[in-house]
Design a protein around this motif. Structure first.
Motif, PDB file in Angstrom:
ATOM      1  N   THR A   4     -12.112  58.271   5.951  1.00 31.32           N
ATOM      2  CA  THR A   4     -11.984  59.176   7.097  1.00 31.32           C
ATOM      3  C   THR A   4     -11.480  58.425   8.319  1.00 31.32           C
ATOM      4  OG1 THR A   4     -14.345  58.808   7.393  1.00 31.32           O
ATOM      5  CG2 THR A   4     -13.668  60.942   6.484  1.00 31.32           C
ATOM      6  N   SER A   5     -11.964  57.204   8.524  1.00 33.40           N
ATOM      7  CA  SER A   5     -11.555  56.517   9.739  1.00 33.40           C
ATOM      8  C   SER A   5     -10.066  56.221   9.704  1.00 33.40           C
ATOM      9  CB  SER A   5     -12.351  55.235   9.938  1.00 33.40           C
ATOM     10  OG  SER A   5     -11.821  54.218   9.125  1.00 33.40           O
ATOM     11  N   SER A   6      -9.516  56.048   8.495  1.00 29.24           N
ATOM     12  CA  SER A   6      -8.104  55.698   8.476  1.00 29.24           C
ATOM     13  C   SER A   6      -7.234  56.923   8.658  1.00 29.24           C
ATOM     14  CB  SER A   6      -7.751  54.994   7.170  1.00 29.24           C
ATOM     15  OG  SER A   6      -7.786  55.930   6.113  1.00 29.24           O
ATOM     16  N   ARG A   7      -7.856  58.083   8.649  1.00 27.32           N
ATOM     17  CA  ARG A   7      -7.014  59.256   8.844  1.00 27.32           C
ATOM     18  C   ARG A   7      -6.833  59.587  10.302  1.00 27.32           C
ATOM     19  NH1 ARG A   7      -9.646  62.301   4.500  1.00 27.32           N
ATOM     20  NH2 ARG A   7      -8.827  61.360   2.616  1.00 27.32           N
ATOM     21  N   THR A   8      -7.790  59.156  11.110  1.00 26.88           N
ATOM     22  CA  THR A   8      -7.604  59.406  12.531  1.00 26.88           C
ATOM     23  C   THR A   8      -6.489  58.521  13.034  1.00 26.88           C
ATOM     24  OG1 THR A   8      -9.074  57.641  13.245  1.00 26.88           O
ATOM     25  CG2 THR A   8     -10.070  59.781  12.743  1.00 26.88           C
ATOM     26  N   ARG A   9      -5.945  58.876  14.182  1.00 25.80           N
ATOM     27  CA  ARG A   9      -4.796  58.140  14.670  1.00 25.80           C
ATOM     28  C   ARG A   9      -5.162  56.699  14.982  1.00 25.80           C
ATOM     29  NH1 ARG A   9      -2.103  60.813  19.432  1.00 25.80           N
ATOM     30  NH2 ARG A   9      -2.967  62.616  18.390  1.00 25.80           N
ATOM     31  N   SER A  10      -6.306  56.524  15.650  1.00 26.92           N
ATOM     32  CA  SER A  10      -6.667  55.140  15.974  1.00 26.92           C
ATOM     33  C   SER A  10      -7.030  54.399  14.686  1.00 26.92           C
ATOM     34  CB  SER A  10      -7.831  55.092  16.966  1.00 26.92           C
ATOM     35  OG  SER A  10      -9.043  55.394  16.304  1.00 26.92           O
ATOM     36  N   GLY A  11      -7.546  55.163  13.711  1.00 29.29           N
ATOM     37  CA  GLY A  11      -7.871  54.530  12.437  1.00 29.29           C
ATOM     38  C   GLY A  11      -6.622  53.990  11.774  1.00 29.29           C
ATOM     39  N   ARG A  12      -5.542  54.805  11.838  1.00 26.77           N
ATOM     40  CA  ARG A  12      -4.306  54.350  11.200  1.00 26.77           C
ATOM     41  C   ARG A  12      -3.732  53.149  11.929  1.00 26.77           C
ATOM     42  NH1 ARG A  12      -1.343  59.621   9.687  1.00 26.77           N
ATOM     43  NH2 ARG A  12      -2.262  59.980  11.697  1.00 26.77           N
ATOM     44  N   LEU A  13      -3.823  53.222  13.258  1.00 30.98           N
ATOM     45  CA  LEU A  13      -3.315  52.107  14.041  1.00 30.98           C
ATOM     46  C   LEU A  13      -4.057  50.837  13.666  1.00 30.98           C
ATOM     47  CD1 LEU A  13      -1.502  51.095  16.312  1.00 30.98           C
ATOM     48  CD2 LEU A  13      -3.333  51.610  17.915  1.00 30.98           C
ATOM     49  N   THR A  14      -5.403  50.980  13.579  1.00 34.08           N
ATOM     50  CA  THR A  14      -6.198  49.808  13.197  1.00 34.08           C
ATOM     51  C   THR A  14      -5.746  49.276  11.844  1.00 34.08           C
ATOM     52  OG1 THR A  14      -8.050  50.957  14.215  1.00 34.08           O
ATOM     53  CG2 THR A  14      -8.535  48.930  13.012  1.00 34.08           C
ATOM     54  N   ARG A  15      -5.525  50.211  10.950  1.00 31.43           N
ATOM     55  CA  ARG A  15      -5.137  49.767   9.607  1.00 31.43           C
ATOM     56  C   ARG A  15      -3.853  48.956   9.636  1.00 31.43           C
ATOM     57  NH1 ARG A  15      -4.930  53.134   4.058  1.00 31.43           N
ATOM     58  NH2 ARG A  15      -3.781  51.579   2.872  1.00 31.43           N
ATOM     59  N   TRP A  16      -2.869  49.452  10.428  1.00 31.62           N
ATOM     60  CA  TRP A  16      -1.616  48.700  10.507  1.00 31.62           C
ATOM     61  C   TRP A  16      -1.811  47.357  11.182  1.00 31.62           C
ATOM     62  CZ3 TRP A  16       1.912  49.474   7.336  1.00 31.62           C
ATOM     63  CH2 TRP A  16       2.247  50.764   6.885  1.00 31.62           C
ATOM     64  N   LEU A  17      -2.641  47.361  12.237  1.00 32.78           N
ATOM     65  CA  LEU A  17      -2.850  46.116  12.951  1.00 32.78           C
ATOM     66  C   LEU A  17      -3.550  45.086  12.095  1.00 32.78           C
ATOM     67  CD1 LEU A  17      -3.866  47.223  16.565  1.00 32.78           C
ATOM     68  CD2 LEU A  17      -1.847  45.962  15.845  1.00 32.78           C
ATOM     69  N   VAL A  18      -4.446  45.566  11.242  1.00 34.30           N
ATOM     70  CA  VAL A  18      -5.208  44.600  10.455  1.00 34.30           C
ATOM     71  C   VAL A  18      -4.422  44.135   9.231  1.00 34.30           C
ATOM     72  CG1 VAL A  18      -7.257  44.259   9.068  1.00 34.30           C
ATOM     73  CG2 VAL A  18      -7.429  45.471  11.213  1.00 34.30           C
ATOM     74  N   SER A  19      -3.825  45.077   8.533  1.00 36.68           N
ATOM     75  CA  SER A  19      -3.144  44.629   7.308  1.00 36.68           C
ATOM     76  C   SER A  19      -1.705  44.230   7.563  1.00 36.68           C
ATOM     77  CB  SER A  19      -3.224  45.708   6.225  1.00 36.68           C
ATOM     78  OG  SER A  19      -2.961  46.971   6.770  1.00 36.68           O
ATOM     79  N   GLY A  20      -1.193  44.591   8.752  1.00 38.85           N
ATOM     80  CA  GLY A  20       0.202  44.289   9.039  1.00 38.85           C
ATOM     81  C   GLY A  20       0.578  42.824   9.037  1.00 38.85           C
ATOM     82  N   PRO A  21       0.005  42.034   9.931  1.00 35.58           N
ATOM     83  CA  PRO A  21       0.431  40.633  10.051  1.00 35.58           C
ATOM     84  C   PRO A  21       0.402  39.852   8.740  1.00 35.58           C
ATOM     85  CG  PRO A  21      -0.919  41.211  11.916  1.00 35.58           C
ATOM     86  CD  PRO A  21      -0.941  42.396  10.998  1.00 35.58           C
TER      87      PRO A  21
END
Lengths: 283, 260, 390
Positions: A4-21
Motif C-alpha cells: 500500500t505504501s508504494s502505491r501512494t505518490r510519496s511511496g512511489r517516490l521513496t521506492r525510486w529513491l531507494v532502489s534507484g541509485p
C-alpha cells in the motif's frame, strides 16, 4: 503494508529513491560492460590488438561483425578441452573441500553453543590473510618437496583458498538439524555410520549444494593459482582469458571465452539451484 | 558419541591444514635468511626493509584509500539495495545485485576493462576505475547482510512509525537505520576487507599508476621473492583479522555467509 | 518515538565501542605507514636499498626489461638528475604492448625492441624526439643508427642489443653429450630425453616460434601458414620434455642448478654465469649462439606520449649515451653495446665474448624480428594458444 505504501505518490517516490541509485550504478557498471563484452566478442581486434573502436569503423578489410571467434572455439577441440580440464579441476576441488569441510562443520554444529562462535571465527581467520599470501604459503611448503609447478600443487592451492566457503554454508545447515532425529534413529538401532548416512547427510544436502556452488564457480575462473603454482600443462580457462587480454591482445577472442565461461557458470548455478530445491524437498 | 574421537581428529587435522601454511609465512617473516628454507635466526630486518620500501608503502596507501572510498560507496548503495530488496520484493534488483558476486571475478574484471577502455579511452584506468570496480562487487555483500538483518525484524515497528505520522525519511532515520546499523556496519567492514584484499578485479582495472598491495605482492612473488613478502603478508593478516573480529562482534550472524 | 529512543539506548553503547575499536585499528595502521614514510625521508641506517629522494615527487618512470639496468647505473643516474628512477619491468615485448593497450599509462621511457618500436610508431604512441636536446648521439656506432624501424631516429635512440640463444650448465651438458651450438638441443627428443625435463624455453610467442622457424631453415619472420604450422608441430613435439615456459626466473634456476638448459637472452645468461661464479657453484654457466642462426634484438629508448616528465627522460637518454655509463650495460649486464664511445670502457673479456659482441660474420646470420601483419599476428596468436593448451 509495503504494497500500500508504494502505491501512494510519496511511496512511489521513496521506492525510486531507494532502489534507484544502486540500480543505476549496477546497470552502468555491470550490465553495460557485460553487453559491451557480448558485442566485442563478435568484432575484430583493433589494428594493434585490443579492441577496434566500438563506434565508428576500422579501415581495411576487417569491418563489421564476425562470428570468427565462435567458429574457432567450436571448430577446435582444444578449447572445449580446456573447459573440460577446468571443470575437472573445479569438480575435484569441490569434492576434496566437501570431504575436508564436513568433519569441521559437523564438529562445530555439535559443539556447545558458547564455543561455536569461536570455532567459526577460527575457520574464518585464515580467510583474513590475503589470497596471494595463502598461495605463496604453499610455494614455500611445496618448493622443497619438489611438488611445485604441478597439477597437485594447483589442486592443493585451490582447496586451501576455498575451504572456508564450503565449511560455512555446511555448518549453517548442520546447526539447524534437530538432534531428536538422531536420537530416534539410534533408538531404532542404527549405528553411527547409518545415522550419518541416512539422516544427517540427506538433511545437509542444501548446505552441500550451496557450499559446492561457492567453491565450484570461483574455481572455474581462477588464473592466479595455476599461474603461480602450476606447470606448463596446468592452464585453465582463466589463464586463457587473461592471456587473451594481457598477452596476445586478442580482446574479441577473450570476450568470446568470457561469454562461454559466463554461460557455463549460469548453467552450473541453475543446476545447483534445482538440486538444492530437490534436496530440500527430499529431506 | 555425537562427537566421536574420529570426528575430533579429522576436524583438528583440517584446522591444522588451514593454519600451518600461514604459520610458515609468519614464522619465516622473522627469519634471518633470504630463502624461505630453514630457520637461521630471529630478525626484524624484513619489517624494517618493508617500511623503507617506498613502492610498497605507496601501494599500501592506495589500497587503504581505495578500500575506504569503495566501502563507503558500497555501503550506501548496498544498504539502499538491501532495503529495496526486502521491502519491494522486486525480481530484478536482487539478480542485478547478487550476480556480480556469484560470477568468477575474472569475468567482472575483464568486462570492466573492456568497458573503461572502449568508452573512456586508453588512458582512463586510474584510482577511480579501481574504486568503481570494487564498489560493484561489494554492493552485493552489503545488500545481503542488510537484507538478512531486515528480514529478521518485526514489521510492526515500521507500521507503528507510519501510523504515528512519520514521513518515510523520518522512519528511515529514526527507526530503520538504528535497527539495521549493526548490519550496515558489518557490511561496511566486509566491503573494506574485500576491497583491500582484492587481486583479480584490481589486476584488470588498475592502470600502471595504481599499484595496490595485492598487485605489488603478486609482482614480488613472480619476479623476486624475498621475506619482505612474508612481512607484508603478516601485517595484512593482522589488519584484516582485526577487522573481521570486530565485524564478528557487531553482527555475528552476518558472517555465516549466504544460507543458500 | 519511544521505540527509537529505546533502540538508541541499547544499540548506541555497543556501537560506540565498535566504532572506537575500528578507529583505533585504522589509526594504528595509518601511524605505522606514516612512520615508515618518515623513515624514508631521512637517510636509512646504512641500508643501501633505495636512495632517498631529495626532491619529493621528481620521478622518472621507466618501463624496462628485467635486469636491463644495473643498480649502480640507477644510483649514479639518480645522483646525476637529483630525481628518483621508478622502474617497472617486462620480460617480453608482447607483454609490454599488451599492458600499454590495457591502460598502463604514465611511463616516460620504454625500451622496446625494433619490431615493437615499429608497432608503437604506427599506433602514434610515441613522442617525436627533439634532436637538439639529445647530446652524445654521435657516440653511437653507425650500423645501429637509422635502422629499418626508425630510419631517421625520429623516435628512438639505441640502448643495447642482445641475442636470443641457449644457456646451459656446462658440466651437465658435457656429461650428457648435448650439443650446445644448435637449436636441436631444445627441439629434438633424442637430446631432450637425456635432460630429464630440466629445460626451459622463453615464454614469448615470437621468440619461441622464431627459434623453431630458424631451426627448420625458415625466416624468423615467416608468415606462411604452412610453415608456421610446421613450427608449431615441432614445438608441440618437444613441449612434453620441457619444464616450463619461463621468461623471467630462468636465470635463477640456471644458477641454482634446477635447470640445465635454457632458451633465453644473452645478457641474462651473462648474469647467470656471473652469479654462478660469485656463488661458487660447482659448475659454470655457458652460453652459445646456435649455428642455424638466432634473433638479434636491438632495444631502444623511446618517449611514450603519456609520460609526465619528458625533461627527465631526455636527461636519462643523454646519461645513457655517455660512453662510461653505457659501458656499464655491457660490463654489468652483459648486453651488446651500440655505443662506440663506450667500447674503451668495456672490459676485455666482455668485448671478446662472441655471444655479447658477435663478430660481423655472425651478425649476418642473426635476424631481427619484424612485426607481422594483423592477419598473420592473429594466426600466430592462435598457434601460440594451442602450444600453451595442448
Amino acid at each position: 503494508m509495503a504494497e500500500t505504501s508504494s502505491r501512494t505518490r510519496s511511496g512511489r517516490l521513496t521506492r525510486w529513491l531507494v532502489s534507484g541509485p544502486p540500480f543505476v550504478f549496477l546497470a552502468v557498471f555491470f550490465l553495460l560492460p557485460a553487453l559491451i563484452m557480448v558485442v566485442a566478442s563478435v568484432r575484430y581486434p583493433g589494428e594493434f590488438g585490443a579492441l577496434a573502436p566500438i563506434f565508428g569503423d576500422v579501415p581495411g578489410e576487417d569491418r563489421g561483425l564476425t562470428l570468427e571467434n565462435y567458429a574457432v572455439f567450436f571448430g577446435d577441440w582444444i578449447y572445449a578441452q580446456i573447459f573440460v580440464k577446468s571443470f575437472g579441476v573445479a569438480a575435484l576441488t569441490t569434492l576434496i573441500c566437501l570431504v575436508m569441510a564436513y568433519p569441521v562443520a559437523l564438529l562445530i554444529a555439535r559443539s556447545p553453543q558458547q564455543y561455536r562462535n569461536v570455532m567459526v571465527l577460527l575457520v574464518i581467520l585464515p580467510f583474513a590473510s590475503n589470497f596471494l599470501v595463502r598461495v605463496y604459503a604453499w610455494m614455500i611448503i611445496l618448493g622443497p618437496l619438489d611438488l611445485l609447478f604441478s597439477r597437485f600443487a594447483v589442486i592443493v592451492g585451490m582447496v586451501y583458498v576455498h575451504l572456508p566457503f564450503m565449511i560455512l554454508p555446511l555448518y549453517t545447515n548442520l546447526e539447524k538439524h534437530d538432534p531428536a532425529l538422531l536420537d530416534a534413529a539410534q533408538d531404532l538401532g542404527a549405528n553411527a555410520w547409518r545415522r550419518f548416512w541416512r539422516v544427517t547427510f540427506p538433511l545437509s544436502l542444501p548446505g552441500i549444494f550451496s557450499g559446492s556452488a561457492l567453491v565450484f564457480i570461483p574455481v572455474l575462473g581462477m588464473f592466479a593459482i595455476p599461474e603461480i603454482l602450476g606447470g606448463k600443462d596446468d592452464w585453465l580457462v582463466g589463464n586463457l582469458i587473461k592471456e587473451s587480454f594481457l598477452g596476445t591482445r586478442d580482446w574479441p577472442f577473450g570476450s568470446m571465452l568470457s561469454l562461454m565461461l559466463t554461460i557455463a557458470v549460469l548453467a552450473i548455478a541453475g543446476v545447483a539451484a534445482w538440486l538444492a530445491r530437490r534436496g530440500a524437498a527430499h529431506a | 558419541m555425537r562427537r566421536s574421537p574420529l570426528l575430533w581428529i579429522s576436524a583438528l587435522a583440517v584446522y591444522a591444514f588451514l593454519y600451518v601454511p600461514l604459520a610458515v609465512v609468519v614464522v619465516f617473516s622473522f627469519n634471518d635468511s633470504k630463502l624461505n628454507a630453514e630457520w637461521v635466526g630471529f630478525t626484524l630486518d624484513w619489517y624494517r626493509k618493508l617500511f623503507q620500501n617506498e613502492e610498497m608503502l605507496n601501494a599500501a596507501v592506495n589500497s587503504v584509500f581505495i578500500a575506504l572510498v569503495a566501502a563507503a560507496l558500497a555501503t550506501v548503495l548496498g544498504t539502499m539495495a538491501g532495503i529495496a530488496i526486502h521491502r519491494y520484493r522486486s525480481k530484478f534488483l536482487p539478480a542485478l545485485t547478487l550476480t556480480p558476486i556469484a560470477m568468477p571475478e575474472i569475468l567482472l574484471g575483464v568486462s570492466l576493462l573492456i568497458f573503461f577502455i572502449a568508452v573512456f579511452g586508453e588512458e582512463s584506468l586510474s584510482l577511480a576505475t579501481v574504486i568503481i570496480a570494487h564498489t560493484t562487487f561489494c554492493i552485493g555483500f552489503v545488500a545481503i547482510i542488510v537484507r538478512s538483518r531486515l528480514s529478521g525484524m518485526d514489521e510492526s515497528i515500521f507500521e507503528a512509525a507510519r501510523d504515528l505520522g512519520a514521513t518515510p525519511w523520518q522512519t528511515f532515520r529514526l527507526v530503520t537505520l538504528p535497527l539495521i546499523a549493526p548490519g550496515v556496519l558489518a557490511g561496511a567492514l566486509m566491503a573494506f576487507t574485500l576491497s583491500i584484499d582484492d587481486f583479480v578485479i584490481t589486476f584488470f582495472t588498475a592502470g600502471a599508476g595504481v599499484p595496490t598491495l595485492p598487485l605489488t605482492i603478486y609482482t614480488m612473488i613472480k619476479v623476486a621473492v624475498t621475506p619482505e613478502v612474508n612481512a607484508v603478508s603478516t601485517l595484512l593478516m593482522l589488519l584484516t583479522l582485526t577487522l573481521i573480529v570486530i565485524a564478528g562482534k557487531v553482527a555475528p550472524d552476518a558472517l555465516r555467509g549466504p544460507s543458500s | 518515538m519511544t521505540q527509537s529512543v529505546f533502540m538508541r539506548r541499547t544499540v548506541e553503547p555497543g556501537r560506540r565501542k565498535v566504532l572506537a575499536a575500528l578507529a583505533a585499528t585504522l589509526a594504528a595502521f595509518g601511524v605505522a605507514m606514516t612512520a615508515g614514510c618518515g623513515k624514508t625521508g631521512s637517510d636509512s641506517e646504512g641500508d643501501g636499498d633505495k636512495p632517498a629522494a631529495s626532491s619529493g615527487g621528481n620521478e622518472l618512470r621507466l618501463y624496462n626489461w628485467n635486469n636491463y639496468l644495473a643498480e649502480e647505473t640507477t644510483k649514479s643516474f639518480e645522483a646525476f638528475c637529483k630525481c628518483r628512477l621508478v622502474q617497472d619491468y617486462y620480460s617480453d615485448n608482447e607483454e609490454m604492448l599488451a599492458k600499454l593497450a590495457a591502460g598502463a599509462t604514465g611511463y616516460d621511457i620504454l625500451v622496446p625492441t625494433g619490431n615493437a618500436v615499429q608497432t608503437l610508431i604506427s599506433q602514434g604512441a610515441l613522442r617525436e624526439l627533439d634532436k637538439a636536446r639529445i647530446k652524445g648521439f654521435a657516440n653511437l656506432k653507425s650500423e645501429f643508427v637509422g635502422q629499418w624501424f626508425d630510419p631517421d631516429n625520429q623516435y628512438s635512440v639505441p640502448y643495447a642489443y642482445s641475442v636470443t640463444l641457449l644457456g646451459y650448465n656446462a658440466e651437465k651438458v658435457q656429461e650428457l653429450g648435448i650439443p650446445t651450438d644448435t637449436w636441436a638441443a631444445i627441439f629434438e627428443p633424442r637430446y631432450l630425453e637425456k635432460l630429464h625435463g630440466k629445460v626451459t624455453v622463453l615464454d614469448s610467442q615470437r621468440e619461441l616460434f622464431a627459434a623453431a622457424l630458424i631451426y627448420l631453415g625458415y625466416s624468423a619472420n615467416e608468415a606462411d601458414e604452412a610453415k608456421l604450422k610446421e613450427a608449431r608441430e615441432l614445438i608441440l613435439r618437444a613441449k612434453p620434455y620441457w619444464a616450463a615456459f619461463n621468461a623471467s626466473s630462468y636465470i635463477k634456476e640456471l644458477t641454482i642448478g634446477n635447470i640445465w638448459l635454457a632458451h633465453g637472452y644473452s645478457n641474462d645468461m651473462f648474469q647467470a654465469a656471473a652469479d654462478a661464479r660469485n656463488a661458487k657453484r660447482p659448475f659454470a654457466i655457458g652460453y652459445a649462439t646456435p649455428k642455424e642462426g638466432a634473433v638479434l634484438a636491438i632495444d631502444n629508448m623511446v618517449l611514450h606520449r603519456t609520460g609526465p616528465r619528458p625533461d627527465l627522460a631526455y636527461l636519462f637518454i643523454n646519461f645513457m649515451l655517455d660512453g662510461e655509463n653505457a659501458a656499464q650495460l655491457s660490463n654489468m649486464i652483459g648486453s651488446g653495446n651500440p655505443n662506440a664511445a663506450a667500447m674503451q670502457f668495456i672490459e676485455p673479456q666482455v668485448k671478446e665474448n662472441p655471444a655479447v659482441f658477435p663478430s660481423p660474420e655472425r651478425m649476418q646470420k642473426l635476424q631481427q624480428l619484424r612485426d607481422l601483419p594483423k592477419k598473420e599476428r592473429r594466426l600466430l596468436n592462435r598457434f601460440w594458444t594451442e602450444v600453451k593448451v595442448r
